[in-house]
Design an enzyme around this catalytic site. Structure first.
Site, short mmCIF file in Angstrom:
data_model
loop_
_atom_site.label_atom_id
_atom_site.label_comp_id
_atom_site.label_asym_id
_atom_site.label_seq_id
_atom_site.Cartn_x
_atom_site.Cartn_y
_atom_site.Cartn_z
N GLY A 15 0.75 -1.41 0.17
CA GLY A 15 0.25 0.00 0.23
C GLY A 15 1.14 0.99 -0.06
O GLY A 15 2.34 1.43 -0.60
N SER A 16 0.16 2.08 0.60
CA SER A 16 1.02 3.37 0.53
C SER A 16 1.79 3.59 1.87
O SER A 16 2.64 2.96 2.76
CB SER A 16 0.18 4.48 0.61
OG SER A 16 -0.61 4.31 2.27
N LYS B 228 2.92 6.12 3.68
CA LYS B 228 2.01 6.43 4.72
C LYS B 228 1.93 5.06 6.04
O LYS B 228 2.12 4.94 6.78
CB LYS B 228 1.27 7.63 4.16
CG LYS B 228 0.35 8.04 5.70
CD LYS B 228 -0.92 8.77 5.54
CE LYS B 228 -1.54 9.22 6.49
NZ LYS B 228 -2.90 8.94 6.74
N GLY C 64 3.06 2.18 5.55
CA GLY C 64 3.57 1.00 5.69
C GLY C 64 4.72 1.69 6.53
O GLY C 64 5.27 1.12 7.49
N GLU D 145 5.91 -3.11 0.59
CA GLU D 145 5.72 -2.75 -0.85
C GLU D 145 4.66 -1.83 -1.05
O GLU D 145 3.72 -1.95 -0.84
CB GLU D 145 5.05 -4.45 -1.70
CG GLU D 145 6.00 -5.95 -1.88
CD GLU D 145 6.72 -6.24 -2.78
OE1 GLU D 145 7.21 -4.91 -3.01
OE2 GLU D 145 7.55 -6.88 -2.36
N CYS E 176 1.52 0.83 -8.63
CA CYS E 176 2.68 1.05 -8.28
C CYS E 176 3.84 1.46 -8.62
O CYS E 176 4.87 2.46 -8.70
CB CYS E 176 2.95 0.13 -6.85
SG CYS E 176 2.85 -1.69 -8.16
P1 NAD Z 1 -3.25 2.00 1.17
O1 NAD Z 1 -1.93 1.99 2.00
O2 NAD Z 1 -4.23 3.57 1.39
O3 NAD Z 1 -3.85 1.18 1.88
C1 NAD Z 1 -3.15 0.00 1.89
C2 NAD Z 1 -3.70 -1.07 2.79
O4 NAD Z 1 -3.20 -0.85 3.64
C3 NAD Z 1 -5.38 -1.22 3.57
O5 NAD Z 1 -5.70 -2.74 2.87
C4 NAD Z 1 -5.42 -0.86 4.13
O6 NAD Z 1 -6.62 -0.83 4.77
C5 NAD Z 1 -4.14 -1.05 4.72
N1 NAD Z 1 -3.88 0.10 6.15
C6 NAD Z 1 -4.41 1.42 5.63
N2 NAD Z 1 -3.64 2.24 6.61
C7 NAD Z 1 -3.38 1.02 8.12
C8 NAD Z 1 -2.47 1.07 8.88
N3 NAD Z 1 -2.48 1.34 9.58
N4 NAD Z 1 -2.48 -0.45 9.64
C9 NAD Z 1 -2.63 -1.57 8.86
N5 NAD Z 1 -3.37 -1.50 7.72
C10 NAD Z 1 -3.94 -0.70 7.24
O7 NAD Z 1 -3.17 2.03 -0.25
P2 NAD Z 1 -4.19 2.56 -1.57
O8 NAD Z 1 -4.74 2.99 -1.73
O9 NAD Z 1 -5.21 1.00 -0.90
O10 NAD Z 1 -2.91 1.40 -2.55
C11 NAD Z 1 -2.55 2.19 -3.08
C12 NAD Z 1 -0.84 2.25 -2.91
O11 NAD Z 1 -0.80 1.26 -2.99
C13 NAD Z 1 -0.26 3.62 -3.92
O12 NAD Z 1 1.04 3.64 -2.57
C14 NAD Z 1 0.75 2.23 -4.72
O13 NAD Z 1 1.97 2.37 -4.71
C15 NAD Z 1 0.83 0.97 -3.38
N6 NAD Z 1 1.46 -0.25 -3.97
C16 NAD Z 1 2.16 -0.51 -4.36
C17 NAD Z 1 2.71 -1.66 -4.51
C18 NAD Z 1 4.43 -2.14 -4.53
O14 NAD Z 1 4.33 -3.88 -4.83
N7 NAD Z 1 5.34 -1.70 -3.59
C19 NAD Z 1 1.58 -3.08 -5.17
C20 NAD Z 1 0.36 -2.21 -4.91
C21 NAD Z 1 0.07 -1.14 -4.79
#
Ligand code: NAD
Length: 514
Positions: free
Chosen positions: A245-246, A248, A250, A267, A301
């Site tokens: 995910g983002s 932030k 991570g 990731e 991503c």
């Molecule tokens: P996001 O960070 O909003 O959410 C991702 C996941 O994390 C969701 O399941 C969410 O519920 C969970 N989450 C959010 N805050 C959390 C916390 N404090 N503790 C635990 N879990 C939490 O991201 P998104 O909007 O769903 O996806 C887009 C982002 O993901 C982009 O930044 C993209 O680059 C990244 N991404 C990276 C990869 C990679 O392999 N590097 C792959 C896909 C997406």
């Protein structure tokens, strides 16, 4: 248009039940009285289904199902675990069209990309089935007489998998299939924006578990938002948290998991650049630039966020790029002739508008786009025109990842300057160069070149194959998933020394009488 009717797809994938929250392989547990959330499609704004978020009771149930499943699953010989994964791959082949359609309808990516995502799942199943026969360790020469030393790899236990909305199903499989052949059990928390695709996957693999008498809870699903994600991060019963995910998210997850000395595999966001040199094949560079920037409506991503073009070809390249942008079909992603679908939701549209305004305020020049589409076909309010902005690398907004089809265009003189610009961001996921000059290509992938986890030559930044390790450096989190030796992240290493002699030589030459 996909020839599958959405109602039929939902019913075939078992999404008819609308209030379920946890699945532990063969059994659903209804969360009575917990929060309910409606899932809307970004394609047409319609409600697809309602889900109930998991509460503490469901969470605890999933943990205990996983714990008891682990006791049995880890004892199965790895190739037998690989056989289960092979069968899951076959079930996914049977449901490829339906699952691909649901991914497209729930997330908004094009139908080809939806099916392509399911194909990635099938590929990782094949990879993991083969890997199940190759979980090899080492033997090491011992300094002691009649001793051997070796290294073995053992499963970790419960793997918590937190996934992002943009790859609603593939990223889970990259983790879960490897984790499973390594002997682990999984708890998956998908994005709260795309939970139905996850429910469908769980339904698909359920029959494989039942047919093979595999314990419930090898693959668990928990539907929830960041609160369940944080619960998982804090939980000492989860050996590894793999979070996608983002940045932030991570940073938060990394801190929590490190606080309990747990393991995390991260990731996170990218800020990927494509360098176009004057030695590039311009037709291929154009294709790669457009596909990389507008594919999945800029919500990968690995999407191209920055185009760094050599000054000698800059003025020739840009008009061609803009001409292609003008020909892009934007609309319903289930219609195969459309190139660009919607953004995930209206928040993402706001982020798109704000980023463009910020780039303009910083001195950027909008070359194309900057429009939210209106009208019957765009009723969900999530369709935007891919945008090109002439900008400087140091602009604050250029330094950030905006998850939308916005590409910043920059000029360079020398290759060193282009590489410095490419590296001068906090993220380090993917990068690419287009050149037919072997020296330039080699420099780009040398240690004086790209600082990213992925560095490509004459191919764009996205579309990684599952055979390679996938992931990035710096604020992308440093994790590696999928191919190569990524499986080691899901195992613990054990060093063994075996004495097959008559004597027991003590370490450091110590002697005592018995
Ligand atoms: P996001 O960070 O909003 O959410 C991702 C996941 O994390 C969701 O399941 C969410 O519920 C969970 N989450 C959010 N805050 C959390 C916390 N404090 N503790 C635990 N879990 C939490 O991201 P998104 O909007 O769903 O996806 C887009 C982002 O993901 C982009 O930044 C993209 O680059 C990244 N991404 C990276 C990869 C990679 O392999 N590097 C792959 C896909 C997406």
């Amino acid at each position: 248009m996909s020839n599958l009717n959405i109602e039929n797809v939902l019913s075939k994938l078992g999404i008819a039940k609308k209030n379920e929250s946890v699945c532990t392989g063969t059994q659903w547990i209804t969360a009575i009285g917990s929060e309910k959330v409606s899932i809307l499609s970004p394609v047409d704004g319609n409600k697809i289904a309602e889900i109930t978020l998991a509460g503490t009771t469901e969470y605890e149930k999933a943990i205990s199902e996983a714990q008891s499943a682990f006791v049995q699953w880890k004892k199965l010989p790895p190739p037998k675990r690989g056989e289960i994964v092979r069968q899951i791959g076959n079930r996914l082949r049977e449901y490829k069209d339906e699952l691909g359609t649901l991914v497209s309808y729930e997330m908004g990516k094009s139908i080809e990309e939806g099916r392509g995502e399911v194909q990635e799942m099938i590929d990782i199943c094949d990879f993991a089935a083969g890997l199940s026969r190759q979980l090899y360790g080492l033997t090491i020469a011992s300094e002691r007489k009649d001793h051997i030393m070796m290294e073995q790899w053992h499963p970790l236990g419960i793997i918590g998998i937190i996934t992002a909305f943009n790859f609603p199903v593939a990223v889970w499989s990259w983790n879960a299939m490897l984790a499973a052949v390594c002997g682990n059990v999984c708890i998956w928390k998908p994005s709260e924006k795309t939970p139905l695709s996850a429910v469908a996957v769980q339904n698909i693999l359920r029959s494989v578990l039942i047919n093979n008498n595999i314990p419930e809870g090898v693959f668990n699903l928990i539907l929830g938002d960041f609160r369940i994600g944080e619960k998982m991060a804090k939980d000492t019963r989860i050996a590894l948290i793999s979070a996608t995910g983002s940045t932030k998210m991570g940073k938060r997850v990394a801190q929590i998991v490190a606080g309990r000395l747990g393991r995390s595999l991260l990731e996170l966001g990218g800020n990927n650049a494509l360098i176009i040199t004057d030695d590039a094949d311009m037709q291929n560079a154009l294709k790669a630039a457009v596909f990389g920037a507008v594919g999945t409506a800029g919500q990968r991503c690995t999407s191209i966020r920055r185009l760094i073009i050599q000054n000698t070809v800059y003025d020739k390249f840009l008009p061609k790029l803009i001409r292609i942008y003008k020909q892009l079909n934007i609309g319903n992603p289930l219609v195969e002739s459309n190139h660009v679908g919607p953004l995930i939701d209206k928040n993402a549209v706001e982020n798109y508008k704000n980023a463009i305004a910020e780039a303009e305020n910083a001195g950027g020049k909008i070359l194309y786009g900057n429009k939210v589409l209106k009208g019957k076909e765009y009723e969900s309010g999530c369709y935007v025109v891919p945008t090109l902005i002439e900008a400087k690398n140091h602009f604050k907004i250029v330094q950030e990842e905006t998850f939308a089809p916005i590409t910043y265009i920059m000029k360079y003189n020398t290759l060193n300057e282009a590489i410095a610009m490419q590296n001068d961001v906090k993220q380090g996921l993917s990068s690419a160069i287009f050149t037919n000059n072997i020296k330039e290509a080699q420099i780009f992938i040398s240690n004086a070149g790209s600082d990213c986890g992925i560095a490509n030559v004459n191919i764009g930044t996205s579309g990684a194959e599952i055979g390679g390790a996938f992931g990035g450096e710096k604020e992308t989190g440093g994790g590696r998933e999928s191919g190569s030796d990524s499986w080691k992240a899901y195992m613990r290493r054990q060093t063994n020394t075996i004495n097959y002699g008559e004597d027991i030589p003590l370490a450091q030459g110590i002697k005592f009488e018995i």
